[in-house]
Design a protein around this motif. Structure first.
Motif, mmCIF file in Angstrom:
data_model
loop_
_atom_site.group_PDB
_atom_site.id
_atom_site.type_symbol
_atom_site.label_atom_id
_atom_site.label_comp_id
_atom_site.label_asym_id
_atom_site.label_seq_id
_atom_site.Cartn_x
_atom_site.Cartn_y
_atom_site.Cartn_z
ATOM 1 N N VAL A 1 0.836 -1.194 0.000
ATOM 2 C CA VAL A 1 0.000 0.000 0.000
ATOM 3 C C VAL A 1 0.874 1.248 0.000
ATOM 4 N N LEU A 2 0.505 2.229 -0.799
ATOM 5 C CA LEU A 2 1.116 3.549 -0.697
ATOM 6 C C LEU A 2 0.175 4.410 0.139
ATOM 7 N N TRP A 3 0.673 4.872 1.282
ATOM 8 C CA TRP A 3 -0.152 5.648 2.204
ATOM 9 C C TRP A 3 -0.152 7.119 1.829
ATOM 10 N N LEU A 4 -1.321 7.746 1.921
ATOM 11 C CA LEU A 4 -1.443 9.188 1.783
ATOM 12 C C LEU A 4 -1.584 9.806 3.174
ATOM 13 N N ASP A 5 -1.350 11.116 3.257
ATOM 14 C CA ASP A 5 -1.424 11.770 4.563
ATOM 15 C C ASP A 5 -2.834 11.649 5.150
ATOM 16 N N GLY A 6 -2.916 11.677 6.469
ATOM 17 C CA GLY A 6 -4.173 11.428 7.146
ATOM 18 C C GLY A 6 -5.105 12.615 7.233
ATOM 19 N N VAL A 7 -4.682 13.795 6.767
ATOM 20 C CA VAL A 7 -5.512 14.990 6.870
ATOM 21 C C VAL A 7 -6.158 15.326 5.529
ATOM 22 N N GLU A 8 -5.324 15.538 4.523
ATOM 23 C CA GLU A 8 -5.848 15.934 3.213
ATOM 24 C C GLU A 8 -5.995 14.765 2.247
ATOM 25 N N ARG A 9 -5.430 13.607 2.607
ATOM 26 C CA ARG A 9 -5.434 12.438 1.713
ATOM 27 C C ARG A 9 -4.875 12.830 0.338
ATOM 28 N N LYS A 10 -3.780 13.557 0.369
ATOM 29 C CA LYS A 10 -3.234 14.168 -0.846
ATOM 30 C C LYS A 10 -1.752 13.881 -1.036
ATOM 31 N N TYR A 11 -1.008 13.904 0.050
ATOM 32 C CA TYR A 11 0.451 13.782 -0.039
ATOM 33 C C TYR A 11 0.898 12.362 0.315
ATOM 34 N N VAL A 12 1.868 11.837 -0.437
ATOM 35 C CA VAL A 12 2.363 10.489 -0.169
ATOM 36 C C VAL A 12 3.210 10.503 1.100
ATOM 37 N N GLU A 13 3.171 9.382 1.826
ATOM 38 C CA GLU A 13 3.927 9.293 3.074
ATOM 39 C C GLU A 13 4.875 8.102 3.073
ATOM 40 N N GLU A 14 4.331 6.892 3.225
ATOM 41 C CA GLU A 14 5.160 5.689 3.227
ATOM 42 C C GLU A 14 4.545 4.675 2.289
ATOM 43 N N VAL A 15 5.336 3.651 1.937
ATOM 44 C CA VAL A 15 4.810 2.556 1.131
ATOM 45 C C VAL A 15 4.939 1.281 1.959
ATOM 46 N N GLY A 16 3.786 0.758 2.390
ATOM 47 C CA GLY A 16 3.806 -0.408 3.257
ATOM 48 C C GLY A 16 4.509 -0.083 4.554
ATOM 49 N N THR A 17 5.562 -0.811 4.855
ATOM 50 C CA THR A 17 6.366 -0.571 6.063
ATOM 51 C C THR A 17 7.687 0.101 5.706
ATOM 52 N N MET A 18 7.731 0.785 4.574
ATOM 53 C CA MET A 18 8.977 1.380 4.095
ATOM 54 C C MET A 18 8.811 2.865 3.806
ATOM 55 N N ASN A 19 9.930 3.579 3.801
ATOM 56 C CA ASN A 19 9.956 4.920 3.245
ATOM 57 C C ASN A 19 9.906 4.811 1.725
#
Length: 355
Positions: A218-236
């Motif tokens: 999973v590629l995670w997006l930020d928890g506020v705007e759901r716009k910016y990428v953060e981490e991928v799975g358990t990795m940077n």
């Protein structure tokens, strides 16, 4: 300096086939344990046979999740030396996590000694086939038998070891990634920057969702705007766009990865432009449409480098570098794994020998 007591087993396990290792399923003969008691501090360091631990059902770790862990690896070189990769970074990060979770600080020299001495006992468990290593899992759990939300007054610090092969069965081949838009992993002000189980528990639902759709992570997006990428799975995660390598900046919701830091340092030394900043998923997709998205990869201790060959964002699928590993990704992987195993000269001072 710790005065470690040794209780070594005579009933040694049969070692697994080092040419056919999975990840996190086989464990060595011994483990390290040290206790913490309020007013006494950390005490009773010992190396004992690997075994189940006995805890009261009301132990606070079960009910309030006050615990932390780290992940490191040991590698055996061709001349039979044993190397760790930047262990001081993981040990320092232990206390960063401890501070956030109200777990007592642990002396960093003591923690290194515990890891060093346990690996010396288990040296024969370090596999040597290409891509293998001995995974090191230090962790701390709250042990007070108490139901109530507060910091525990007692803890156990443990280190266990397991010989491992490649983290992903795909190996170094690029993986397919699902961009998650429903669930979030962490938010600024929370515990996203800490190495603690709660972050990973929060990620499982989205990972299952991705795997049901044929995606590795999973590629995670930020928890506020759901716009910016953060981490991928358990990795940077890193993206190479128009010659520049970009990784999300550390703003409280992203783990400060040791491999992440190493990649940034490598890129700077190679004069490859690299920046830490906010990066939106739309910017990535726009770069793909313009033919400027050249590479993408995750970084972490377990996999080192995991190239990304495909992204799926709300049904919009893009292929990255024709689904092949990129030149920069390959160079990073070869350099870091080369330093870890002693095949590449360590001009950065990253490898630390077990003595």
């Amino acid at each position: 300096m710790l005065n470690i007591k040794y209780e070594l087993t005579k009933d040694l396990k049969q070692k697994p086939d080092f040419n056919n290792l999975g990840f996190g399923t086989k464990f060595t003969d011994h483990m390290f344990i040290m206790d913490y008691t309020e007013g006494k501090g950390w005490h009773d360091p010992r190396i004992v046979p690997y075994q189940p631990i006995s805890l009261d059902p009301s132990a606070m770790v079960f009910h309030y999740g006050q615990e932390m862990f780290e992940g490191m690896k040991a590698y055996k070189t061709e001349d039979d030396r044993v190397l760790l990769f930047r262990p001081e970074k993981n040990i320092h990060r232990t206390n960063v996590t401890n501070e956030r979770l109200c777990i007592p600080q642990i002396d960093e020299d003591d923690m290194f000694q515990a890891i060093n001495d346990l690996i010396k006992v288990e040296k024969d468990w370090i596999p040597t086939p290409k891509g293998t290593s001995l995974y090191i899992r230090p962790f701390i759990i709250a042990t007070d038998p108490f139901l109530g939300v507060r910091a525990s007054n007692s803890y156990m610090f443990m280190v266990i070891l397991c010989p491992v092969g490649a983290y992903y069965k795909e190996g170094i081949n690029p993986v397919k990634i699902w961009v998650e838009t429903e669930y979030v992993r962490a938010v600024k002000g929370g515990i996203g920057f800490a190495k603690t189980g709660g972050n990973y528990a929060a990620s499982i639902k989205a990972q299952m969702k991705a795997k049901e759709r044929g995606y590795s992570q999973v590629l995670w997006l930020d928890g506020v705007e759901r716009k910016y990428v953060e981490e991928v799975g358990t990795m940077n995660v890193f993206f190479k766009i128009d010659g520049e390598v970009i990784t999300p900046s550390l703003e409280g919701s992203i783990l400060a990865g040791v491999t992440r830091d190493s990649v940034i340092e490598l890129l700077k030394s190679w004069n490859i432009p690299v920046s830490e900043r906010k990066l939106s998923i739309e910017e990535i997709y726009a770069a793909a449409e313009e033919g400027k998205l050249e590479e993408a990869f995750g970084t972490g201790t377990a996999a080192v480098i995991s190239p990304i060959g495909e992204l799926n964002y709300d049904g919009r699928v893009i292929s990255i570098n024709d689904g092949k590993i990129g030149e920069v990704s390959q160079k990073i992987y070869d350099t870091i794994t080369g330093i870890q195993t002693g095949h590449v000269e360590d001009t950065y001072g990253w490898a630390k020998e077990i003595k």
